[in-house]
Motif scaffolding. Sequence first.
Motif, PDB file in Angstrom:
ATOM      1  N   TRP A   1       5.454   4.784  -7.015  1.00  0.00           N
ATOM      2  CA  TRP A   1       5.783   5.161  -5.648  1.00  0.00           C
ATOM      3  C   TRP A   1       7.051   5.561  -5.219  1.00  0.00           C
ATOM      4  CZ3 TRP A   1       2.534   0.150  -3.933  1.00  0.00           C
ATOM      5  CH2 TRP A   1       1.069   0.447  -4.168  1.00  0.00           C
ATOM      6  N   GLY A   2       8.044   5.103  -5.848  1.00  0.00           N
ATOM      7  CA  GLY A   2       9.455   5.424  -5.518  1.00  0.00           C
ATOM      8  C   GLY A   2      10.105   4.457  -4.593  1.00  0.00           C
ATOM      9  N   PHE A   3       9.629   3.172  -4.786  1.00  0.00           N
ATOM     10  CA  PHE A   3      10.192   2.061  -4.000  1.00  0.00           C
ATOM     11  C   PHE A   3      10.806   0.990  -4.666  1.00  0.00           C
ATOM     12  CE2 PHE A   3       6.012   2.195  -1.270  1.00  0.00           C
ATOM     13  CZ  PHE A   3       6.510   3.372  -0.395  1.00  0.00           C
ATOM     14  N   GLU A   4      11.692   0.507  -4.002  1.00  0.00           N
ATOM     15  CA  GLU A   4      12.799  -0.635  -4.924  1.00  0.00           C
ATOM     16  C   GLU A   4      12.260  -1.839  -4.666  1.00  0.00           C
ATOM     17  OE1 GLU A   4      15.126   0.433  -6.680  1.00  0.00           O
ATOM     18  OE2 GLU A   4      15.147   2.691  -5.834  1.00  0.00           O
ATOM     19  N   ALA A   5      12.715  -3.040  -5.551  1.00  0.00           N
ATOM     20  CA  ALA A   5      12.240  -4.230  -5.516  1.00  0.00           C
ATOM     21  C   ALA A   5      12.513  -4.679  -4.216  1.00  0.00           C
ATOM     22  CB  ALA A   5      12.903  -4.881  -6.619  1.00  0.00           C
ATOM     23  N   TYR A   6      13.587  -4.538  -3.687  1.00  0.00           N
ATOM     24  CA  TYR A   6      13.921  -5.209  -2.169  1.00  0.00           C
ATOM     25  C   TYR A   6      13.055  -4.656  -1.096  1.00  0.00           C
ATOM     26  CZ  TYR A   6      16.727  -0.970  -1.604  1.00  0.00           C
ATOM     27  OH  TYR A   6      17.148   0.164  -1.628  1.00  0.00           O
TER      28      TYR A   6
ATOM     29  N   VAL B   1       6.800  -3.830   1.315  1.00  0.00           N
ATOM     30  CA  VAL B   1       5.799  -2.700   0.982  1.00  0.00           C
ATOM     31  C   VAL B   1       4.488  -3.204   1.843  1.00  0.00           C
ATOM     32  CG1 VAL B   1       4.621  -1.345  -0.622  1.00  0.00           C
ATOM     33  CG2 VAL B   1       6.918  -1.840  -0.979  1.00  0.00           C
ATOM     34  N   PHE B   2       4.060  -2.530   2.504  1.00  0.00           N
ATOM     35  CA  PHE B   2       2.673  -2.480   3.399  1.00  0.00           C
ATOM     36  C   PHE B   2       1.571  -1.618   3.105  1.00  0.00           C
ATOM     37  CE2 PHE B   2       6.375  -4.026   5.838  1.00  0.00           C
ATOM     38  CZ  PHE B   2       5.771  -5.421   6.394  1.00  0.00           C
ATOM     39  N   GLY B   3       0.605  -2.138   2.632  1.00  0.00           N
ATOM     40  CA  GLY B   3      -0.542  -1.241   2.213  1.00  0.00           C
ATOM     41  C   GLY B   3      -1.819  -1.100   2.996  1.00  0.00           C
TER      42      GLY B   3
ATOM     43  N   ARG C   1       6.365  11.090  13.447  1.00  0.00           N
ATOM     44  CA  ARG C   1       7.048   9.675  13.974  1.00  0.00           C
ATOM     45  C   ARG C   1       8.254   9.341  13.212  1.00  0.00           C
ATOM     46  NH1 ARG C   1       1.766   9.622  15.157  1.00  0.00           N
ATOM     47  NH2 ARG C   1       0.927   8.448  17.316  1.00  0.00           N
ATOM     48  N   GLY C   2       8.833  10.343  12.435  1.00  0.00           N
ATOM     49  CA  GLY C   2      10.107   9.812  11.537  1.00  0.00           C
ATOM     50  C   GLY C   2       9.669   8.923  10.492  1.00  0.00           C
ATOM     51  N   LEU C   3       8.645   8.850   9.997  1.00  0.00           N
ATOM     52  CA  LEU C   3       8.504   7.997   8.953  1.00  0.00           C
ATOM     53  C   LEU C   3       8.778   8.588   7.506  1.00  0.00           C
ATOM     54  CD1 LEU C   3       4.999   6.473   9.843  1.00  0.00           C
ATOM     55  CD2 LEU C   3       7.279   5.409   9.731  1.00  0.00           C
ATOM     56  N   GLY C   4       9.077  10.124   7.302  1.00  0.00           N
ATOM     57  CA  GLY C   4       9.307  10.763   6.223  1.00  0.00           C
ATOM     58  C   GLY C   4       9.084  10.047   5.014  1.00  0.00           C
ATOM     59  N   ASP C   5       9.857   9.713   4.107  1.00  0.00           N
ATOM     60  CA  ASP C   5       9.705   9.388   2.669  1.00  0.00           C
ATOM     61  C   ASP C   5       9.365   7.708   2.656  1.00  0.00           C
ATOM     62  OD1 ASP C   5      12.179   8.288   3.119  1.00  0.00           O
ATOM     63  OD2 ASP C   5      13.060   9.381   1.623  1.00  0.00           O
ATOM     64  N   ARG C   6       9.337   7.277   3.928  1.00  0.00           N
ATOM     65  CA  ARG C   6       8.827   5.770   4.075  1.00  0.00           C
ATOM     66  C   ARG C   6       7.374   5.584   3.759  1.00  0.00           C
ATOM     67  NH1 ARG C   6      12.177   2.147   6.730  1.00  0.00           N
ATOM     68  NH2 ARG C   6      14.103   3.061   7.610  1.00  0.00           N
ATOM     69  N   VAL C   7       6.700   6.551   3.876  1.00  0.00           N
ATOM     70  CA  VAL C   7       5.056   6.709   3.677  1.00  0.00           C
ATOM     71  C   VAL C   7       4.644   7.452   2.281  1.00  0.00           C
ATOM     72  CG1 VAL C   7       2.705   6.876   4.515  1.00  0.00           C
ATOM     73  CG2 VAL C   7       4.426   6.636   6.184  1.00  0.00           C
TER      74      VAL C   7
ATOM     75  N   TYR D   1       7.505  -0.794  13.448  1.00  0.00           N
ATOM     76  CA  TYR D   1       8.210  -1.646  12.696  1.00  0.00           C
ATOM     77  C   TYR D   1       9.437  -1.354  12.112  1.00  0.00           C
ATOM     78  CZ  TYR D   1       8.308  -5.586   9.438  1.00  0.00           C
ATOM     79  OH  TYR D   1       8.540  -6.691   8.703  1.00  0.00           O
ATOM     80  N   SER D   2       9.546   0.024  11.611  1.00  0.00           N
ATOM     81  CA  SER D   2      10.338   0.565  10.839  1.00  0.00           C
ATOM     82  C   SER D   2      11.766   0.732  11.758  1.00  0.00           C
ATOM     83  CB  SER D   2      10.128   1.883  10.319  1.00  0.00           C
ATOM     84  OG  SER D   2       9.163   1.932   9.574  1.00  0.00           O
ATOM     85  N   LYS D   3      11.777   0.461  13.009  1.00  0.00           N
ATOM     86  CA  LYS D   3      12.882   0.917  13.772  1.00  0.00           C
ATOM     87  C   LYS D   3      13.726  -0.504  13.789  1.00  0.00           C
ATOM     88  CE  LYS D   3      10.626   3.582  17.084  1.00  0.00           C
ATOM     89  NZ  LYS D   3      10.448   4.073  18.482  1.00  0.00           N
ATOM     90  N   GLN D   4      13.083  -1.682  13.425  1.00  0.00           N
ATOM     91  CA  GLN D   4      13.719  -2.993  13.279  1.00  0.00           C
ATOM     92  C   GLN D   4      13.742  -3.343  11.856  1.00  0.00           C
ATOM     93  OE1 GLN D   4      15.000  -4.420  16.171  1.00  0.00           O
ATOM     94  NE2 GLN D   4      14.139  -2.696  17.476  1.00  0.00           N
ATOM     95  N   ARG D   5      13.177  -2.748  11.097  1.00  0.00           N
ATOM     96  CA  ARG D   5      13.116  -3.250   9.680  1.00  0.00           C
ATOM     97  C   ARG D   5      13.354  -2.198   8.390  1.00  0.00           C
ATOM     98  NH1 ARG D   5      13.284  -7.116  12.295  1.00  0.00           N
ATOM     99  NH2 ARG D   5      11.967  -8.934  12.494  1.00  0.00           N
ATOM    100  N   PRO D   6      14.482  -1.666   8.327  1.00  0.00           N
ATOM    101  CA  PRO D   6      14.778  -0.542   7.608  1.00  0.00           C
ATOM    102  C   PRO D   6      14.294  -0.592   6.096  1.00  0.00           C
ATOM    103  CG  PRO D   6      16.730  -1.722   8.169  1.00  0.00           C
ATOM    104  CD  PRO D   6      15.850  -2.510   8.902  1.00  0.00           C
ATOM    105  N   ASN D   7      13.996  -1.903   5.789  1.00  0.00           N
ATOM    106  CA  ASN D   7      13.741  -2.043   4.222  1.00  0.00           C
ATOM    107  C   ASN D   7      12.149  -1.880   4.079  1.00  0.00           C
ATOM    108  OD1 ASN D   7      16.022  -2.375   3.162  1.00  0.00           O
ATOM    109  ND2 ASN D   7      15.852  -4.673   3.359  1.00  0.00           N
ATOM    110  N   ALA D   8      11.660  -1.608   5.104  1.00  0.00           N
ATOM    111  CA  ALA D   8       9.967  -1.394   4.966  1.00  0.00           C
ATOM    112  C   ALA D   8       9.543  -0.090   4.756  1.00  0.00           C
ATOM    113  CB  ALA D   8       9.586  -1.562   6.538  1.00  0.00           C
ATOM    114  N   ARG D   9       8.586  -0.103   3.883  1.00  0.00           N
ATOM    115  CA  ARG D   9       7.827   0.957   3.159  1.00  0.00           C
ATOM    116  C   ARG D   9       6.396   0.877   3.370  1.00  0.00           C
ATOM    117  NH1 ARG D   9      12.359   1.749   3.707  1.00  0.00           N
ATOM    118  NH2 ARG D   9      13.793   3.025   2.412  1.00  0.00           N
ATOM    119  N   PHE D  10       5.599   2.033   3.086  1.00  0.00           N
ATOM    120  CA  PHE D  10       4.137   1.873   3.347  1.00  0.00           C
ATOM    121  C   PHE D  10       3.453   2.763   2.451  1.00  0.00           C
ATOM    122  CE2 PHE D  10       6.876   1.516   7.357  1.00  0.00           C
ATOM    123  CZ  PHE D  10       6.283   0.133   7.872  1.00  0.00           C
ATOM    124  N   VAL D  11       2.331   2.391   2.152  1.00  0.00           N
ATOM    125  CA  VAL D  11       1.450   3.294   1.200  1.00  0.00           C
ATOM    126  C   VAL D  11      -0.162   3.254   1.706  1.00  0.00           C
ATOM    127  CG1 VAL D  11       1.135   1.052  -0.069  1.00  0.00           C
ATOM    128  CG2 VAL D  11       0.708   3.397  -1.038  1.00  0.00           C
ATOM    129  N   CYS D  12      -0.441   4.329   1.539  1.00  0.00           N
ATOM    130  CA  CYS D  12      -2.090   4.458   2.052  1.00  0.00           C
ATOM    131  C   CYS D  12      -2.783   4.880   0.568  1.00  0.00           C
ATOM    132  CB  CYS D  12      -2.416   5.674   2.983  1.00  0.00           C
ATOM    133  SG  CYS D  12      -1.506   5.061   4.563  1.00  0.00           S
TER     134      CYS D  12
END
Length: 376
Positions: A195-200, A203-205, A256-262, A226-237
């Motif tokens: 998915w291109g995510f890091e260990a740290y 990740v919310f699915g 919504r500015g999520l870009g590569d976070r999803v 959530y991402s505005k306060q938690r920059p380490n958050a990533r999301f997958v559908c």
Amino acid sequence: MPSLPTHVGLLIRSLNRGGAERQLAQLAKGIRKRGCRVTVVVFRPGGAFESDLAASGVRVVTPNKGGRWDLMGFGLRLVKLLKNEQITVLYSFLPDPNLIAVAVRPFVPSLRVVWGVRASALDFSQSSRTAAAAFHLSRLLAKYPASVVANSEAGAAYHIARGYPRTSMTVVPNGIDTDNFTPIVGAREQVRAKWGFEAYHDVFGLVGRLDPVKGHLFFLQCAAAYSKQRPNARFVCVGGGSDRLRRELQESAAARGLGDRVVWAGEATDVVAAYNGLDLTVSCSSSEGFSNVIGESMACGVPCVVTDVGDSRAIVADLGEVVPVGDLPRMVAAWDNVLARRSLSFSLACRDRVVSRFGLDKMVGATLEVILGPVP
């Protein structure tokens, strides 16, 4: 339990990937393991679960339904198939198969028909007129099957309130294959790398088909907040569905500015690995009966935050959080609350709840008690 009949038939429209289809496949395999002859009857051949059933020794047959209006011919072919196969119990899944099962019953006098219902609330504004008509017709004919099996307490209450006989309704919760849905060593790192995510990353699915009822748009709204306060958050559908809806959701995520976070993972060929890659599974549905996703995720040791629909609250209990449908502030706060509880013991408690209460063998046994009926 009553003595096993000669032959159980399980009737469904297709064997494509889906919650009802997976439950039917697991039920068929479970019935066969108990020494009962079982055949899956499907409207049309093909589908992801057909090869899985064949590999398990479960026979799949089809009367080959044509288009929407192939009713008379299809019914006659189904009657011939039921007689030739000497099927004595026909357990149908979902409205269209339920109606057809009742329609052919007079032509196979020895046949015991049992319906399976799986919805707990239906929004017909988001479905076809045909689907709405099928449901309303089923309300009128619900007195004819010998039994009706709901997969959730909420689903049973919903159907009874709309005219289904209370006396014939039984609740059998879905069964989760906890031998398959289980924590897997190393899967977390592998799927995150894919998915291109890091260990740290946290990740919310959201696991489920692309359908308005599953709440993907609400999930993205929560993700943006959530991402505005938690920059380490990533999301997958995770899930297939409408290409048009996927494009609309992707555009919404970008706006919504999520870009590569999803990540849009599409239909998963290995959904067990997908669960293992998550820190938290989120169910944003506006309607559910018994959510397979919640049970599967917890069996993999991954906790859930869910909307208060169907039997979701009963599945999660105190091992996650339940929020009202559409309540963004409470949903976002719940994500932090559950993540704060992360530990090995918490993960094991999630799995133990599913193993002890919603195991596959329990579902198979309880279903057989209903569909076989009392001993004469």
